[in-house]
Each structure stands twice: as structure tokens, then as C-alpha cells.
Design a protein around this motif. Sequence first.
Motif, PDB file in Angstrom:
ATOM      1  N   VAL A 261      41.428 -11.265   6.827  1.00  0.00           N
ATOM      2  CA  VAL A 261      42.160 -12.527   6.767  1.00  0.00           C
ATOM      3  C   VAL A 261      42.895 -12.701   8.087  1.00  0.00           C
ATOM      4  CG1 VAL A 261      43.951 -13.838   5.570  1.00  0.00           C
ATOM      5  CG2 VAL A 261      42.524 -12.219   4.289  1.00  0.00           C
ATOM      6  N   GLU A 262      42.761 -13.874   8.654  1.00  0.00           N
ATOM      7  CA  GLU A 262      43.428 -14.100   9.929  1.00  0.00           C
ATOM      8  C   GLU A 262      44.050 -15.492   9.941  1.00  0.00           C
ATOM      9  OE1 GLU A 262      42.548 -14.075  14.666  1.00  0.00           O
ATOM     10  OE2 GLU A 262      41.015 -14.731  13.257  1.00  0.00           O
ATOM     11  N   LEU A 263      45.248 -15.593  10.504  1.00  0.00           N
ATOM     12  CA  LEU A 263      45.893 -16.901  10.675  1.00  0.00           C
ATOM     13  C   LEU A 263      45.924 -17.221  12.158  1.00  0.00           C
ATOM     14  CD1 LEU A 263      49.072 -16.566   8.383  1.00  0.00           C
ATOM     15  CD2 LEU A 263      46.819 -17.455   7.778  1.00  0.00           C
ATOM     16  N   THR A 264      45.420 -18.393  12.526  1.00  0.00           N
ATOM     17  CA  THR A 264      45.531 -18.791  13.937  1.00  0.00           C
ATOM     18  C   THR A 264      46.090 -20.201  14.034  1.00  0.00           C
ATOM     19  OG1 THR A 264      43.177 -19.308  13.773  1.00  0.00           O
ATOM     20  CG2 THR A 264      43.754 -17.396  15.094  1.00  0.00           C
ATOM     21  N   ALA A 265      46.952 -20.398  15.022  1.00  0.00           N
ATOM     22  CA  ALA A 265      47.484 -21.730  15.268  1.00  0.00           C
ATOM     23  C   ALA A 265      46.320 -22.616  15.696  1.00  0.00           C
ATOM     24  CB  ALA A 265      48.544 -21.672  16.348  1.00  0.00           C
ATOM     25  N   ALA A 266      46.229 -23.801  15.102  1.00  0.00           N
ATOM     26  CA  ALA A 266      45.125 -24.699  15.427  1.00  0.00           C
ATOM     27  C   ALA A 266      45.675 -25.943  16.098  1.00  0.00           C
ATOM     28  CB  ALA A 266      44.371 -25.072  14.164  1.00  0.00           C
ATOM     29  N   GLU A 267      44.987 -26.404  17.105  1.00  0.00           N
ATOM     30  CA  GLU A 267      45.420 -27.638  17.747  1.00  0.00           C
ATOM     31  C   GLU A 267      44.896 -28.835  16.965  1.00  0.00           C
ATOM     32  OE1 GLU A 267      44.367 -27.480  21.898  1.00  0.00           O
ATOM     33  OE2 GLU A 267      45.470 -25.580  22.003  1.00  0.00           O
ATOM     34  N   SER A 268      45.705 -29.855  16.906  1.00  0.00           N
ATOM     35  CA  SER A 268      45.264 -31.041  16.180  1.00  0.00           C
ATOM     36  C   SER A 268      45.705 -32.291  16.922  1.00  0.00           C
ATOM     37  CB  SER A 268      45.853 -31.037  14.777  1.00  0.00           C
ATOM     38  OG  SER A 268      45.721 -32.318  14.221  1.00  0.00           O
ATOM     39  N   GLU A 269      44.782 -33.240  17.033  1.00  0.00           N
ATOM     40  CA  GLU A 269      45.125 -34.485  17.700  1.00  0.00           C
ATOM     41  C   GLU A 269      45.684 -35.510  16.721  1.00  0.00           C
ATOM     42  OE1 GLU A 269      41.517 -35.274  19.829  1.00  0.00           O
ATOM     43  OE2 GLU A 269      42.034 -33.638  21.191  1.00  0.00           O
ATOM     44  N   GLU A 270      45.247 -35.403  15.453  1.00  0.00           N
ATOM     45  CA  GLU A 270      45.654 -36.430  14.479  1.00  0.00           C
ATOM     46  C   GLU A 270      47.078 -36.217  14.004  1.00  0.00           C
ATOM     47  OE1 GLU A 270      42.727 -34.643  11.989  1.00  0.00           O
ATOM     48  OE2 GLU A 270      42.225 -34.389  14.095  1.00  0.00           O
ATOM     49  N   SER A 271      47.566 -34.977  14.102  1.00  0.00           N
ATOM     50  CA  SER A 271      48.797 -34.692  13.370  1.00  0.00           C
ATOM     51  C   SER A 271      49.913 -34.199  14.282  1.00  0.00           C
ATOM     52  CB  SER A 271      48.464 -33.655  12.285  1.00  0.00           C
ATOM     53  OG  SER A 271      49.476 -32.706  12.189  1.00  0.00           O
ATOM     54  N   GLU A 272      51.148 -34.594  13.948  1.00  0.00           N
ATOM     55  CA  GLU A 272      52.339 -34.128  14.660  1.00  0.00           C
ATOM     56  C   GLU A 272      52.695 -32.720  14.202  1.00  0.00           C
ATOM     57  OE1 GLU A 272      54.839 -36.260  16.798  1.00  0.00           O
ATOM     58  OE2 GLU A 272      52.737 -36.759  17.198  1.00  0.00           O
TER      59      GLU A 272
END
Length: 327
Positions: A261-272
Motif C-alpha cells: 500500500v502506498e500513498l502519493t501526493a497527486a497533482e490535480s488541475e481541476e481541484s484546489e
Amino acid sequence: MSSNSQPIATVRDLRKSYGSLIAVDGVSFDIQEGEVFGLLGPNGAGKTTTISILSGILPPTSGDVSVIGLDTKTGGAPLRMAIGVVPQELAIYQKLTGRENLQFFGELYGIQGAALSARVTEMLEMVGLTERADDRAADYSGGMKRRLNLAIGLMHNPRLLLLDEPTVGVDPQSRNHIFEGVRALNKKGLTVLYTSHYMEEVEALCDRVGIMDRGKLIACDTVAGLIASLGGSVIEVGVDASEKLDQVADRLRQMPLIKEVELTAAESEESETPRVTISVRTQQPNRVLPPLVSELAEVQASIHSLNVREPNLEDVFLTLTGKNLRD
Ligand SMILES: Nc1ncnc2c1ncn2[C@@H]1O[C@H](COP(=O)(O)OP(=O)(O)OP(=O)(O)O)[C@@H](O)[C@H]1O
Ligand SMILES: [Mg+2]
């Protein structure tokens, strides 16, 4: 890849120390004639050190390294003629034009006259620098300098090309040039050692891959073989970041069907709101999905993407080392 599988290079129990620091720690592998062999590993893994020893630039502390049957410690000129090196640090003369750089290095390898100008023209064409051939290298973009660096390593038509991170910090266009150039040369019979942090490149280009970490070769196989050794699938769930996700990850790790199990910060353009991707590796995605979703529902996580995919080299690396390639 050619069908005759003769090793063009052999590395046996290679060690290199700098004082108390062990840069390469008992590495053994062969490079077969005609293949693209990848060396994949994070910063400081020992890739450049291995390449420098293969090319005869650096003596090993111990171990045996040979290329075309010649020991790299004593191979001399025949060894240098057989190997082309494209170093991680640019090895070009900034004050010379692209064309002059190629002429200079060609002459170092004993190429002269009409053969030299023909080879220079051919190499400029191959790396897409014909139009900029008479500009000073200092005025090239980073990607153009990388392409010139590649052309220099190829001037003497080597049998084995050692490419050390040839696409680092390079724009997509130059990256493609380098990538396609290497492919085309390999089709014509050039054997290539390709080191990279970019697993997509290694997956796409390499017949076999050695994974290095902290001076050791921790796996060596075809891309398909490495991936098959993991097996299963990876479920990726995109959610809004929340403190509770760590608890969710811990609970998921308790489940016998879940390997990783791994958690990674994801970049998102749609969301603040910052987002996180939860990646779960399992042999049985169908059975893992329902408890995974209900664990997330339990902490009111808002799910906005869900994807099930095959494992890739990054997953192989993570499983073997417990860390990401690019950390
Ligand atoms: N000349 C040197 N003197 C002392 N230590 C060195 C020297 N060259 C390399 N090292 C050390 O050896 C280890 C391996 O370095 P190396 O450059 O081979 O790694 P690498 O896999 O090429 O890393 P990167 O992906 O950052 O290029 C590192 O810990 C590095 O600091
Ligand atoms: Mg390096």
C-alpha cells in the motif's frame, strides 16, 4: 536484438570503494551483443561508477570487467575504439561549434579527410543538429547540447555505446531525437547500455534491465520478467488528501490479500484541494476492491478516480527497495 547471444561485456563481482564509501558492491552481469541493456536506479546507486569502470576511465577496486574480451584495466586503444561513452556530465567544448566538436573528437579517434566530413554530416543529421551545426555549442539549448554529446560518443562508430542518463533535463523534442536515434542504431547492430531514472524509457527501450540500489544489483531480467515476478494488479484510487488516510493505509496493510500500500501526493488541475493516490498491489483486485472502498467510505474520503492496472517497473523497484525511483 540480434539472435546470437554472445556477451560483448562481462562484469564479475565488481567492487569500487572511495575510502569507506562503497560505491559498487559486488556487481555481476553480462551485456549481450545486440541488446539494449538498462541500468535503473536512484541517485547514488552506482550507475555512473559502473559505466566509468566499463569504459576503462576508472579502475575497479576489485573484480573483473571485460569488453570484447579485453580487460578494461589493460585493453588500451582497441578497447577505446570499441566503446562509445556519452557521459552524464556534458563533455563538449562550448566555444566550438557543433560541427567543430564532432571534427575534433573524430580526429582524436583517428578519422580524417573525406571520411571525417562524411561522418560529421551523418552524425549531425542523426541527432537533428544539421541546421545549427555552425553555431557555438554554448548557444545551444540544454537538449541540443545533450544531442551533441550523443553524437560525439558515436563518431568512431563503436560496437558498445554507454549512455549515462542521456535524457536528463531534456525537452520532449530532444528526448525523442535521442530515443529514436538509439533505437535506430540498435536496429543496425549497436549494443547499448542505457542508464536512467525514467522507468518509462527503460521499459520502452531495453531488452533487459539491471536494477541497482546502494551499489548492489538487486534484480536483472527482461522487463516482462521483472514485472511477471511481481504479478497481480495495482489498484489506484484518487482521493482528497486527509489525515485519516494514513490510518486507512495501515488497516489495508493488515489485509492478507494486499501486498503493498502506498500513498502519493497527486497533482490535480481541476481541484484546489490537495489530492492523494492510494496504490494497492494485489493478486486479487476483485476481492480487494469492496473492502478498499468501504475503508475509504468509513473515513468519508471523497473518491474521484479509480483505476486498475498492470504493475510496471516502478512497482518492481518499490517492492524491491521500499522506495520510489525518483525520491
Ligand atoms: N570520485 C568520487 N569520490 C567519492 N565518492 C564518489 C565518487 N564518485 C562517486 N562517488 C559516490 O559513489 C556513489 C555512487 O555514485 P554514482 O555516481 O555511481 O551513482 P549514480 O547511480 O550514477 O547516481 P546518479 O543517478 O545520481 O547519477 C555515490 O554515493 C557517490 O557519492
Ligand atoms: Mg550517475
